[in-house]
Design a protein around this motif. Structure first.
Motif, PDB file in Angstrom:
ATOM      1  N   ASP A  96       0.827  -1.207   0.000  1.00  0.00           N
ATOM      2  CA  ASP A  96       0.000   0.000   0.000  1.00  0.00           C
ATOM      3  C   ASP A  96       0.865   1.263   0.000  1.00  0.00           C
ATOM      4  O   ASP A  96       0.476   2.283  -0.570  1.00  0.00           O
ATOM      5  N   ARG A  97       2.039   1.192   0.633  1.00  0.00           N
ATOM      6  CA  ARG A  97       2.953   2.349   0.621  1.00  0.00           C
ATOM      7  C   ARG A  97       3.427   2.639  -0.796  1.00  0.00           C
ATOM      8  O   ARG A  97       3.513   3.800  -1.208  1.00  0.00           O
ATOM      9  N   ILE A  98       3.714   1.577  -1.540  1.00  0.00           N
ATOM     10  CA  ILE A  98       4.132   1.748  -2.941  1.00  0.00           C
ATOM     11  C   ILE A  98       2.970   2.343  -3.746  1.00  0.00           C
ATOM     12  O   ILE A  98       3.157   3.281  -4.529  1.00  0.00           O
ATOM     13  N   ALA A  99       1.776   1.807  -3.535  1.00  0.00           N
ATOM     14  CA  ALA A  99       0.590   2.327  -4.230  1.00  0.00           C
ATOM     15  C   ALA A  99       0.352   3.786  -3.859  1.00  0.00           C
ATOM     16  O   ALA A  99       0.001   4.605  -4.719  1.00  0.00           O
ATOM     17  N   LEU A 100       0.550   4.123  -2.576  1.00  0.00           N
ATOM     18  CA  LEU A 100       0.362   5.506  -2.131  1.00  0.00           C
ATOM     19  C   LEU A 100       1.365   6.433  -2.801  1.00  0.00           C
ATOM     20  O   LEU A 100       1.000   7.518  -3.269  1.00  0.00           O
ATOM     21  N   SER A 101       2.592   6.010  -2.882  1.00  0.00           N
ATOM     22  CA  SER A 101       3.622   6.819  -3.541  1.00  0.00           C
ATOM     23  C   SER A 101       3.260   7.060  -5.005  1.00  0.00           C
ATOM     24  O   SER A 101       3.340   8.192  -5.499  1.00  0.00           O
ATOM     25  N   ASP A 102       2.859   5.999  -5.680  1.00  0.00           N
ATOM     26  CA  ASP A 102       2.440   6.131  -7.082  1.00  0.00           C
ATOM     27  C   ASP A 102       1.227   7.054  -7.197  1.00  0.00           C
ATOM     28  O   ASP A 102       1.137   7.883  -8.107  1.00  0.00           O
ATOM     29  N   CYS A 103       0.298   6.895  -6.281  1.00  0.00           N
ATOM     30  CA  CYS A 103      -0.939   7.672  -6.313  1.00  0.00           C
ATOM     31  C   CYS A 103      -0.659   9.166  -6.120  1.00  0.00           C
ATOM     32  O   CYS A 103      -1.271  10.001  -6.775  1.00  0.00           O
ATOM     33  N   THR A 138      -8.113  15.820 -24.186  1.00  0.00           N
ATOM     34  CA  THR A 138      -6.913  15.032 -23.868  1.00  0.00           C
ATOM     35  C   THR A 138      -6.530  15.206 -22.402  1.00  0.00           C
ATOM     36  O   THR A 138      -6.289  14.222 -21.694  1.00  0.00           O
ATOM     37  N   TRP A 139      -6.477  16.444 -21.933  1.00  0.00           N
ATOM     38  CA  TRP A 139      -6.046  16.703 -20.550  1.00  0.00           C
ATOM     39  C   TRP A 139      -7.044  16.172 -19.531  1.00  0.00           C
ATOM     40  O   TRP A 139      -6.651  15.610 -18.510  1.00  0.00           O
ATOM     41  N   LEU A 140      -8.326  16.349 -19.803  1.00  0.00           N
ATOM     42  CA  LEU A 140      -9.323  15.846 -18.848  1.00  0.00           C
ATOM     43  C   LEU A 140      -9.371  14.316 -18.855  1.00  0.00           C
ATOM     44  O   LEU A 140      -9.568  13.695 -17.807  1.00  0.00           O
ATOM     45  N   SER A 141      -9.158  13.721 -20.018  1.00  0.00           N
ATOM     46  CA  SER A 141      -9.078  12.257 -20.077  1.00  0.00           C
ATOM     47  C   SER A 141      -7.845  11.755 -19.325  1.00  0.00           C
ATOM     48  O   SER A 141      -7.899  10.728 -18.636  1.00  0.00           O
ATOM     49  N   THR A 142      -6.756  12.492 -19.424  1.00  0.00           N
ATOM     50  CA  THR A 142      -5.540  12.140 -18.692  1.00  0.00           C
ATOM     51  C   THR A 142      -5.784  12.209 -17.189  1.00  0.00           C
ATOM     52  O   THR A 142      -5.338  11.335 -16.437  1.00  0.00           O
ATOM     53  N   SER A 143      -6.496  13.223 -16.763  1.00  0.00           N
ATOM     54  CA  SER A 143      -6.828  13.357 -15.339  1.00  0.00           C
ATOM     55  C   SER A 143      -7.620  12.141 -14.858  1.00  0.00           C
ATOM     56  O   SER A 143      -7.347  11.587 -13.785  1.00  0.00           O
ATOM     57  N   LEU A 144      -8.572  11.716 -15.658  1.00  0.00           N
ATOM     58  CA  LEU A 144      -9.363  10.518 -15.330  1.00  0.00           C
ATOM     59  C   LEU A 144      -8.483   9.266 -15.270  1.00  0.00           C
ATOM     60  O   LEU A 144      -8.578   8.469 -14.334  1.00  0.00           O
ATOM     61  N   THR A 145      -7.632   9.110 -16.258  1.00  0.00           N
ATOM     62  CA  THR A 145      -6.757   7.939 -16.321  1.00  0.00           C
ATOM     63  C   THR A 145      -5.808   7.899 -15.124  1.00  0.00           C
ATOM     64  O   THR A 145      -5.570   6.829 -14.545  1.00  0.00           O
ATOM     65  N   ASP A 146      -5.266   9.054 -14.755  1.00  0.00           N
ATOM     66  CA  ASP A 146      -4.365   9.118 -13.598  1.00  0.00           C
ATOM     67  C   ASP A 146      -5.065   8.625 -12.334  1.00  0.00           C
ATOM     68  O   ASP A 146      -4.501   7.847 -11.560  1.00  0.00           O
ATOM     69  N   LYS A 147      -6.289   9.063 -12.136  1.00  0.00           N
ATOM     70  CA  LYS A 147      -7.027   8.662 -10.928  1.00  0.00           C
ATOM     71  C   LYS A 147      -7.419   7.193 -10.978  1.00  0.00           C
ATOM     72  O   LYS A 147      -7.361   6.485  -9.966  1.00  0.00           O
ATOM     73  N   ASP A 148      -7.778   6.720 -12.159  1.00  0.00           N
ATOM     74  CA  ASP A 148      -8.128   5.320 -12.320  1.00  0.00           C
ATOM     75  C   ASP A 148      -6.908   4.429 -12.056  1.00  0.00           C
ATOM     76  O   ASP A 148      -7.004   3.383 -11.403  1.00  0.00           O
TER      77      ASP A 148
END
Length: 194
Positions: A96-103, A138-148
């Motif tokens: 989870d620490r690794i996931a948190l860092s990535d997140c 493109t930017w808003l889709s990127t924002s979605l992808t980052d969160k996903d």
């Protein structure tokens, strides 16, 4: 004569009571602006809740609703990122620490995309509209992808997640929904034009 006088008094009383609340029709008009704007979004209740303060300014303007949607997404993204930065690593497991860092990194990238989007939405031009819409999508889709992607990282961790991880998932999911709503509002703007 008596009936005429009684009718006049009744009319005067009704007129007086209505005049006490001159804004009684405003909330319904504001609500209709919000409902109209949010009708294109997937998360309509969240959209209405978060965008209702913008109703008196945005009215029926798709560009103002798109700006409002991105502004709300930015504010929420900042809050989630701040929460992630304050999260104590000792409260979660190694994976989870690794996931948190990535997140954290992904949400910073998401925030950057949202800021670029808001900057363009503030300077829309008819001569560049199609290119601006393409960049924004493109930017808003990127924002979605980052969160996903952030959420995917936590799903690959232990099945018995801590309350900290569950809270992170919940907050990032809400932030993802706000970005989704922003993209839907942008698509409405693109379809309607300036």
């Amino acid at each position: 004569m008596k009936n005429l006088m009684s009718s006049s008094i009744t009319f005067a009383l009704v007129f007086f009571l209505v005049s006490l609340n001159p804004t009684s029709s405003l909330p319904s008009k504001r609500e209709s602006y919000v409902q109209n704007a949010c009708s294109v979004t997937r998360y309509q209740d969240l959209c209405a809740k978060t965008l209702s303060p913008f109703a008196s300014v945005a009215k029926n303007s798709p560009s103002k609703w798109a700006r409002a949607g991105v502004s709300v997404a930015i504010t929420d993204n900042k809050d989630v990122l701040r929460h992630l930065l304050k999260t104590r690593l000792s409260t979660i497991g190694k994976r989870d620490r690794i996931a948190l860092s990535d997140c954290r990194e992904l949400l910073q990238d998401s925030l950057d995309s949202l800021h670029k989007s808001l900057a363009v939405l503030r300077t829309l031009r008819a001569s560049e509209f199609q290119q601006q819409m393409s960049d924004l999508a493109t930017w808003l889709s990127t924002s979605l992808t980052d969160k996903d992607t952030c959420l995917d990282g936590f799903e690959k961790t232990s099945t018995r997640s801590s309350s900290t991880v569950r809270m992170i998932r919940k907050r990032v999911t809400t932030s993802l929904y706000l970005s989704s709503n922003s993209l839907a509002l942008l698509n409405k703007l693109a379809a309607n034009g300036l």
